[in-house]
Design an enzyme around this catalytic site. Structure first.
Site, PDB file in Angstrom:
ATOM      1  N   CYS A 120       0.812  -1.230   0.000  1.00  5.93           N
ATOM      2  CA  CYS A 120       0.000   0.000   0.000  1.00  5.93           C
ATOM      3  C   CYS A 120       0.839   1.271   0.000  1.00  5.93           C
ATOM      4  O   CYS A 120       0.328   2.359  -0.275  1.00  5.93           O
ATOM      5  CB  CYS A 120      -0.937   0.016   1.200  1.00  5.93           C
ATOM      6  SG  CYS A 120      -1.989  -1.430   1.288  1.00  5.93           S
ATOM      7  N   HIS A 260      -3.515   7.107   2.574  1.00  9.01           N
ATOM      8  CA  HIS A 260      -3.926   5.823   2.008  1.00  9.01           C
ATOM      9  C   HIS A 260      -5.203   5.380   2.719  1.00  9.01           C
ATOM     10  O   HIS A 260      -5.290   5.418   3.948  1.00  9.01           O
ATOM     11  CB  HIS A 260      -2.812   4.786   2.200  1.00  9.01           C
ATOM     12  CG  HIS A 260      -3.301   3.387   2.052  1.00  9.01           C
ATOM     13  ND1 HIS A 260      -3.986   2.973   0.932  1.00  9.01           N
ATOM     14  CD2 HIS A 260      -3.248   2.306   2.880  1.00  9.01           C
ATOM     15  CE1 HIS A 260      -4.314   1.698   1.079  1.00  9.01           C
ATOM     16  NE2 HIS A 260      -3.884   1.286   2.245  1.00  9.01           N
ATOM     17  N   ASN A 290     -10.284  -0.327   0.324  1.00  5.12           N
ATOM     18  CA  ASN A 290      -8.827  -0.187   0.319  1.00  5.12           C
ATOM     19  C   ASN A 290      -8.307  -0.690  -1.031  1.00  5.12           C
ATOM     20  O   ASN A 290      -8.361  -1.881  -1.313  1.00  5.12           O
ATOM     21  CB  ASN A 290      -8.261  -1.012   1.492  1.00  5.12           C
ATOM     22  CG  ASN A 290      -6.746  -0.997   1.555  1.00  5.12           C
ATOM     23  OD1 ASN A 290      -6.066  -0.604   0.603  1.00  5.12           O
ATOM     24  ND2 ASN A 290      -6.200  -1.437   2.678  1.00  5.12           N
TER      25      ASN A 290
HETATM   26  C1  COA Z   1      -9.729  -5.661   9.929  1.00  2.00           C
HETATM   27  C2  COA Z   1     -10.407  -4.694  10.857  1.00  2.00           C
HETATM   28  C3  COA Z   1     -11.452  -3.896  10.112  1.00  2.00           C
HETATM   29  C4  COA Z   1     -11.108  -5.473  11.951  1.00  2.00           C
HETATM   30  O1  COA Z   1     -11.709  -4.567  12.847  1.00  2.00           O
HETATM   31  P1  COA Z   1     -11.515  -4.761  14.419  1.00  2.00           P
HETATM   32  O2  COA Z   1     -12.333  -3.744  15.086  1.00  2.00           O
HETATM   33  O3  COA Z   1     -10.040  -4.771  14.687  1.00  2.00           O
HETATM   34  O4  COA Z   1     -12.147  -6.176  14.624  1.00  2.00           O
HETATM   35  P2  COA Z   1     -11.483  -7.437  15.313  1.00  2.00           P
HETATM   36  O5  COA Z   1     -10.448  -8.042  14.425  1.00  2.00           O
HETATM   37  O6  COA Z   1     -11.086  -7.077  16.710  1.00  2.00           O
HETATM   38  O7  COA Z   1     -12.724  -8.400  15.339  1.00  2.00           O
HETATM   39  C5  COA Z   1     -13.859  -8.134  16.162  1.00  2.00           C
HETATM   40  C6  COA Z   1     -14.872  -9.238  15.921  1.00  2.00           C
HETATM   41  O8  COA Z   1     -15.476  -9.042  14.650  1.00  2.00           O
HETATM   42  C7  COA Z   1     -15.388 -10.245  13.893  1.00  2.00           C
HETATM   43  N1  COA Z   1     -15.287  -9.924  12.481  1.00  2.00           N
HETATM   44  C8  COA Z   1     -14.176  -9.805  11.711  1.00  2.00           C
HETATM   45  N2  COA Z   1     -14.521  -9.491  10.456  1.00  2.00           N
HETATM   46  C9  COA Z   1     -15.849  -9.408  10.425  1.00  2.00           C
HETATM   47  C10 COA Z   1     -16.778  -9.116   9.430  1.00  2.00           C
HETATM   48  N3  COA Z   1     -16.404  -8.834   8.156  1.00  2.00           N
HETATM   49  N4  COA Z   1     -18.079  -9.082   9.723  1.00  2.00           N
HETATM   50  C11 COA Z   1     -18.492  -9.356  10.978  1.00  2.00           C
HETATM   51  N5  COA Z   1     -17.654  -9.662  11.976  1.00  2.00           N
HETATM   52  C12 COA Z   1     -16.346  -9.674  11.706  1.00  2.00           C
HETATM   53  C13 COA Z   1     -14.163 -10.940  14.425  1.00  2.00           C
HETATM   54  O9  COA Z   1     -14.222 -12.331  14.150  1.00  2.00           O
HETATM   55  C14 COA Z   1     -14.254 -10.636  15.891  1.00  2.00           C
HETATM   56  O10 COA Z   1     -15.165 -11.511  16.492  1.00  2.00           O
HETATM   57  P3  COA Z   1     -14.860 -12.139  17.957  1.00  2.00           P
HETATM   58  O11 COA Z   1     -14.798 -10.942  18.861  1.00  2.00           O
HETATM   59  O12 COA Z   1     -16.008 -13.047  18.171  1.00  2.00           O
HETATM   60  O13 COA Z   1     -13.536 -12.808  17.803  1.00  2.00           O
HETATM   61  C15 COA Z   1      -9.390  -3.730  11.505  1.00  2.00           C
HETATM   62  O14 COA Z   1      -8.601  -4.426  12.436  1.00  2.00           O
HETATM   63  C16 COA Z   1      -8.479  -3.083  10.505  1.00  2.00           C
HETATM   64  O15 COA Z   1      -8.910  -2.349   9.625  1.00  2.00           O
HETATM   65  N6  COA Z   1      -7.166  -3.267  10.654  1.00  2.00           N
HETATM   66  C17 COA Z   1      -6.203  -2.693   9.743  1.00  2.00           C
HETATM   67  C18 COA Z   1      -6.270  -3.452   8.456  1.00  2.00           C
HETATM   68  C19 COA Z   1      -5.545  -2.766   7.377  1.00  2.00           C
HETATM   69  O16 COA Z   1      -5.557  -1.573   7.273  1.00  2.00           O
HETATM   70  N7  COA Z   1      -4.930  -3.573   6.519  1.00  2.00           N
HETATM   71  C20 COA Z   1      -4.290  -3.108   5.375  1.00  2.00           C
HETATM   72  C21 COA Z   1      -3.091  -2.340   5.702  1.00  2.00           C
HETATM   73  S1  COA Z   1      -2.892  -1.181   4.418  1.00  2.00           S
END
Ligand code: COA
Length: 355
Positions: A120, A260, A290
Site C-alpha cells: 500500500c 492511504h 482499500n
Molecule cells: C480488519 C479490521 C477492520 C477489523 O476490525 P476490528 O475492530 O479490529 O475487529 P477485530 O479483528 O477485533 O474483530 C472483532 C470481531 O469481529 C469479527 N469480524 C471480523 N470481520 C468481520 C466481518 N467482516 N463481519 C463481521 N464480523 C467480523 C471478528 O471475528 C471478531 O469476532 P470475535 O470478537 O467473536 O472474535 C481492523 O482491524 C483493521 O482495519 N485493521 C487494519 C487493516 C488494514 O488496514 N490492513 C491493510 C493495511 S494497508
C-alpha cells in the site's frame, strides 16, 4: 529521510488520472457471501462499496486508462515519457513486470519501465524514485501509476479480509520544477519483522505454487488486522511529522492530507493525532474500499479534478501497508496543466471504462 540536496532539480506532479472498474460490490452483496453485515463493515471500516475488475481486465488494463488520463491532463503523449514506474502488488504476471505491459499497451516506446513492490505504500515509494530520477537528470518525465486488482488475491470466504479491498488505478505525471516547489520532502520506512501480519503465503520462491498451496488457499491475502491497526496509526503520524520536520512546516500549515485509504478509523486516529480539521483530510474509502497502492493517486486525481487544490497549497500524502512499509511526502502544489475533457477511451476498453 531524504532532503533536497543542493543543485538538484525539483520534481512536481503535472498531470493526474484515475480509473475504477464499473462493477460495484456492496456490503449487502457481501452479506450473501460471508457472515457479515452492512452495519458491521460500515462501523468498523467506513466502507460501503468497492469496485471489482471485469474478468478480462488485468491490472495493466486499469493502469493504461488512468495513465492516458494523466498524460492528457499534463498535455503529453506516451512517447514523451522517459520512465514508467508501476506500484502494484497484483501485476498481470510476475514476468514481465506490469510496467512493461503498460508500456507496450500505451505505446510509450522511449520509456524505461519497472515495478515497485511496496504494497500500500508503493505510490509514496514511487514518488521517491521519480523525484530521484528527475532530480539527478536521469529522466524529465516519469509516469507513476498505482494499480491493483486485489479482487484476484482476496479470499471471498474470509470475512476478515474480503470486506476491505477493492480494485482501481491512479496515475501521476512527474516533471522538473524549480527548487522549493513540488515535492519538498519524502519519508519512507519499513519493518520486515512484521511481514507475516499481512501476507500471501504461497506462490513465491519460498513456497512455490502446487496443488497443496492451492488447496490450502495459500495464494490469497492473510491478515491479522488488529495487530496492524495500531502500527498503521503510529507509522502514518510519524511519517507526516518527519516530512514536517524536514521542511520546517507546522502541522496546521498542511492544507490537505491525502492518506492511504486503509480503514476509516485509522484515518480518524491519524487526523486526530495531527490535529487536522475534517475539511483538510481526504476520505473516499466509503466508495472504493482499500485499493492499496492505487488509493492515494485515485484520491489525488479526484481532488485535482474537483478544483480543490491551488498552487502554493501544502499537500501531504501518507501511506502504510504490508511489509510492513510506510511513508509520506509533503508537496508545495504547482499548477497542473489545464485539464481538457476526459480523453476518449480506446474502443477495446469502451464499455468497461465507467469512471
Ligand atoms: C480488519 C479490521 C477492520 C477489523 O476490525 P476490528 O475492530 O479490529 O475487529 P477485530 O479483528 O477485533 O474483530 C472483532 C470481531 O469481529 C469479527 N469480524 C471480523 N470481520 C468481520 C466481518 N467482516 N463481519 C463481521 N464480523 C467480523 C471478528 O471475528 C471478531 O469476532 P470475535 O470478537 O467473536 O472474535 C481492523 O482491524 C483493521 O482495519 N485493521 C487494519 C487493516 C488494514 O488496514 N490492513 C491493510 C493495511 S494497508
Amino acid at each position: 529521510m531524504i532532503r533536497r540536496p543542493d543543485g538538484m532539480r525539483g520534481a512536481t506532479i503535472t498531470g493526474t488520472g484515475m480509473y475504477v472498474p464499473d462493477r460495484v460490490l456492496t456490503n449487502r452483496d457481501l452479506e450473501h457471501m460471508v457472515e457479515t453485515s452492512d452495519e458491521w463493515i460500515l462501523e468498523r471500516t467506513g466502507i460501503r462499496e468497492r469496485r471489482i475488475a471485469a474478468p478480462d481486465q488485468a491490472s495493466s488494463d486499469l493502469a493504461v486508462i488512468a495513465a492516458r488520463r494523466a498524460l492528457e491532463s499534463a498535455g503529453l503523449a506516451p512517447k514523451d515519457v522517459d520512465q514508467i514506474v508501476v506500484a502494484t502488488t497484483t501485476p498481470d504476471r510476475y514476468l514481465p513486470s506490469c510496467a512493461c505491459t503498460v508500456q507496450a499497451k500505451l505505446g510509450a516506446t522511449r520509456a524505461a519501465a519497472y515495478d515497485v513492490f511496496a504494497a500500500c505504500s508503493g505510490f509514496i515509494y514511487g514518488l521517491g524514485i521519480a523525484r530521484g530520477a528527475i532530480g539527478t537528470g536521469q529522466a524529465d518525465t516519469v509516469l507513476l501509476i498505482g494499480v491493483e486488482t486485489l479482487s484476484r488475491i482476496v479470499d471471498y470466504t474470509d470475512r476478515n479480509t474480503c470486506v476491505l479491498f477493492g480494485d482501481g488505478a491512479g496515475a501521476a505525471v512527474l516533471q522538473p520544477c524549480p527548487s522549493g516547489e513540488g515535492i519538498l520532502a519524502i519519508s519512507m520506512g519499513s519493518d520486515g519483522a512484521l511481514g507475516d501480519v499481512l501476507e500471501i503465503p504461497a506462490g513465491g520462491s519460498g513456497l512455490p505454487a502446487s496443488a497443496e498451496t492451492v488447496q490450502a488457499r495459500g495464494h490469497f491475502i492473510k491478515m491479522r488486522g488488529r495487530e496492524l491497526f495500531k502500527v498503521a496509526v503510529r507509522a502514518m503520524e510519524d511519517s507526516v511529522r518527519r516530512t514536517l520536520e524536514a521542511t520546517g512546516l507546522a502541522a496546521d500549515e498542511i492544507d490537505m492530507l491525502i492518506p492511504h485509504q486503509a480503514n476509516r478509523r485509522i484515518l480518524d486516529a491519524v487526523q486526530a493525532r495531527l490535529g487536522l480539521p475534517d475539511e483538510k483530510v481526504i476520505v473516499n474509502i466509503e466508495r472504493y474500499g482499500n485499493t492499496s497502492s492505487a488509493s492515494i493517486p485515485i484520491s489525488l486525481d479526484e481532488v485535482v479534478r474537483e478544483g480543490r487544490l491551488k498552487p502554493g497549497d501544502h499537500v501531504g500524502l501518507v501511506a502504510f501497508g504490508g511489509g510492513a512499509t510506510w511513508g509520506a511526502t509533503l508537496m508545495r502544489w504547482t499548477q497542473v496543466a489545464p485539464l481538457k475533457a476526459t480523453m476518449a477511451i480506446p474502443a477495446a476498453a469502451a464499455g468497461k471504462a465507467g469512471s
